[in-house]
Enzyme design. Structure first.
Site, short mmCIF file in Angstrom:
data_model
loop_
_atom_site.label_atom_id
_atom_site.label_comp_id
_atom_site.label_asym_id
_atom_site.label_seq_id
_atom_site.Cartn_x
_atom_site.Cartn_y
_atom_site.Cartn_z
N LYS A 1 0.82 -1.21 0.00
CA LYS A 1 0.00 0.00 0.00
C LYS A 1 0.86 1.27 0.00
O LYS A 1 2.06 1.21 0.32
CB LYS A 1 -0.91 -0.02 1.24
CG LYS A 1 -1.90 -1.18 1.28
CD LYS A 1 -2.81 -1.07 2.50
CE LYS A 1 -3.82 -2.21 2.56
NZ LYS A 1 -4.79 -2.04 3.65
N TYR B 1 -12.79 -3.26 -2.46
CA TYR B 1 -13.28 -3.08 -1.10
C TYR B 1 -14.81 -2.98 -1.07
O TYR B 1 -15.37 -2.20 -0.29
CB TYR B 1 -12.63 -1.85 -0.46
CG TYR B 1 -11.19 -2.06 -0.04
CD1 TYR B 1 -10.77 -3.26 0.55
CD2 TYR B 1 -10.23 -1.06 -0.20
CE1 TYR B 1 -9.45 -3.47 0.93
CE2 TYR B 1 -8.90 -1.26 0.18
CZ TYR B 1 -8.53 -2.47 0.75
OH TYR B 1 -7.22 -2.67 1.14
N ASN C 1 -2.00 0.07 7.19
CA ASN C 1 -1.46 -1.22 7.65
C ASN C 1 -0.60 -1.92 6.59
O ASN C 1 -0.48 -3.14 6.55
CB ASN C 1 -2.58 -2.12 8.17
CG ASN C 1 -3.63 -2.40 7.13
OD1 ASN C 1 -3.50 -1.96 5.99
ND2 ASN C 1 -4.66 -3.15 7.49
N HIS D 1 -2.00 -5.31 1.68
CA HIS D 1 -3.22 -6.10 1.52
C HIS D 1 -2.81 -7.47 1.02
O HIS D 1 -1.94 -7.58 0.17
CB HIS D 1 -4.16 -5.47 0.48
CG HIS D 1 -5.18 -6.45 -0.03
ND1 HIS D 1 -6.36 -6.67 0.63
CD2 HIS D 1 -5.16 -7.32 -1.08
CE1 HIS D 1 -7.04 -7.62 0.01
NE2 HIS D 1 -6.33 -8.03 -1.04
N GLU E 1 -8.81 -11.61 -7.33
CA GLU E 1 -7.98 -10.41 -7.16
C GLU E 1 -6.79 -10.41 -8.12
O GLU E 1 -6.40 -9.35 -8.61
CB GLU E 1 -7.51 -10.31 -5.70
CG GLU E 1 -8.67 -9.99 -4.76
CD GLU E 1 -8.26 -9.79 -3.32
OE1 GLU E 1 -9.07 -9.27 -2.55
OE2 GLU E 1 -7.12 -10.17 -2.94
P1 ADP Z 1 -7.82 -6.97 5.67
O1 ADP Z 1 -7.04 -5.92 4.92
O2 ADP Z 1 -7.05 -7.48 6.87
O3 ADP Z 1 -8.31 -8.11 4.78
P2 ADP Z 1 -10.51 -5.75 5.72
O4 ADP Z 1 -10.86 -6.41 4.42
O5 ADP Z 1 -11.50 -5.82 6.84
O6 ADP Z 1 -9.11 -6.27 6.32
O7 ADP Z 1 -10.25 -4.19 5.47
C1 ADP Z 1 -9.62 -3.74 4.32
C2 ADP Z 1 -8.77 -2.54 4.66
O8 ADP Z 1 -9.61 -1.45 5.02
C3 ADP Z 1 -7.84 -2.74 5.86
O9 ADP Z 1 -6.64 -3.39 5.51
C4 ADP Z 1 -7.62 -1.32 6.32
O10 ADP Z 1 -6.62 -0.67 5.54
C5 ADP Z 1 -8.97 -0.68 6.03
N1 ADP Z 1 -9.84 -0.69 7.21
C6 ADP Z 1 -10.52 -1.73 7.76
N2 ADP Z 1 -11.23 -1.36 8.84
C7 ADP Z 1 -11.00 -0.02 9.00
C8 ADP Z 1 -11.44 0.98 9.93
N3 ADP Z 1 -12.26 0.68 10.95
N4 ADP Z 1 -10.98 2.25 9.78
C9 ADP Z 1 -10.14 2.57 8.76
N5 ADP Z 1 -9.71 1.69 7.84
C10 ADP Z 1 -10.12 0.41 7.96
#
Ligand code: ADP
Length: 153
Positions: A9, A49, A112, A115, A126
């Site tokens: 990212k 997303y 974070n 992805h 994907e």
């Molecule tokens: P992952 O990336 O672990 O598969 P998710 O699919 O739930 O998790 O979420 C996708 C991405 O959206 C996360 O990696 C993060 O960057 C962002 N995200 C998820 N929840 C939140 C939140 N509560 N606030 C801000 N960003 C979020």
């Protein structure tokens, strides 16, 4: 062998840790079979997303993912989807276990770093979303006998 998707990212690019993240995948024994830099479009993000589009913070996620180009990677290995997901760690960097990418490099739920696909079915979808067929390479991993036992791959 499975192939899975990782997106490094904008948080990884801006923090200057692309190399460290890529190195973790390489050192694990995963084979890089695709890699390129691109800007994510509104439409790509809406699909990618789709489970978060209705959340109040979706706008922030979109801005964050479009803050700079990203690097998309196709990673190949035995049980690669599960292995890469474990290396990634929990969504929230504050909860992610030290030793994982998010556990070591993130203190945020949004920023974070990486992805990674969460299931075999998602990985297939994907990979098609971000790579053309001829952008995924099939080549010999000459050190494969140092990575797996003969009956593992
Ligand atoms: P992952 O990336 O672990 O598969 P998710 O699919 O739930 O998790 O979420 C996708 C991405 O959206 C996360 O990696 C993060 O960057 C962002 N995200 C998820 N929840 C939140 C939140 N509560 N606030 C801000 N960003 C979020």
């Amino acid at each position: 062998m499975q192939v899975t998707l990782a997106i490094l990212k904008p948080s990884a690019i801006q923090r200057g840790i692309l190399g460290e993240v890529i190195s973790r995948f390489e050192k694990k024994g995963l084979q890089i079979v695709g890699m390129k830099m691109l800007n994510l479009t509104d439409n790509q993000l809406k699909i990618h997303y789709s489970h978060l589009v209705d959340k109040p913070y979706y706008g922030r996620i979109k801005d964050s993912m479009q803050a700079s180009p990203v690097v998309v990677m196709a990673l190949k290995g035995v049980d690669a989807v599960n292995v890469v997901r474990k290396i990634t760690g929990a969504t929230n960097g504050r909860d992610a276990v030290p030793g994982t990418i998010r556990g070591d490099f993130s203190i945020s739920v949004q920023e974070n770093i990486v992805h990674t696909s969460d299931s075999i079915e998602t990985a297939e979808l994907e990979l098609k979303r971000f790579f053309e067929t001829d952008e995924i390479f099939n080549y010999s991993q000459f050190n494969i006998r140092s990575i797996y036992a003969g009956d593992e791959y």
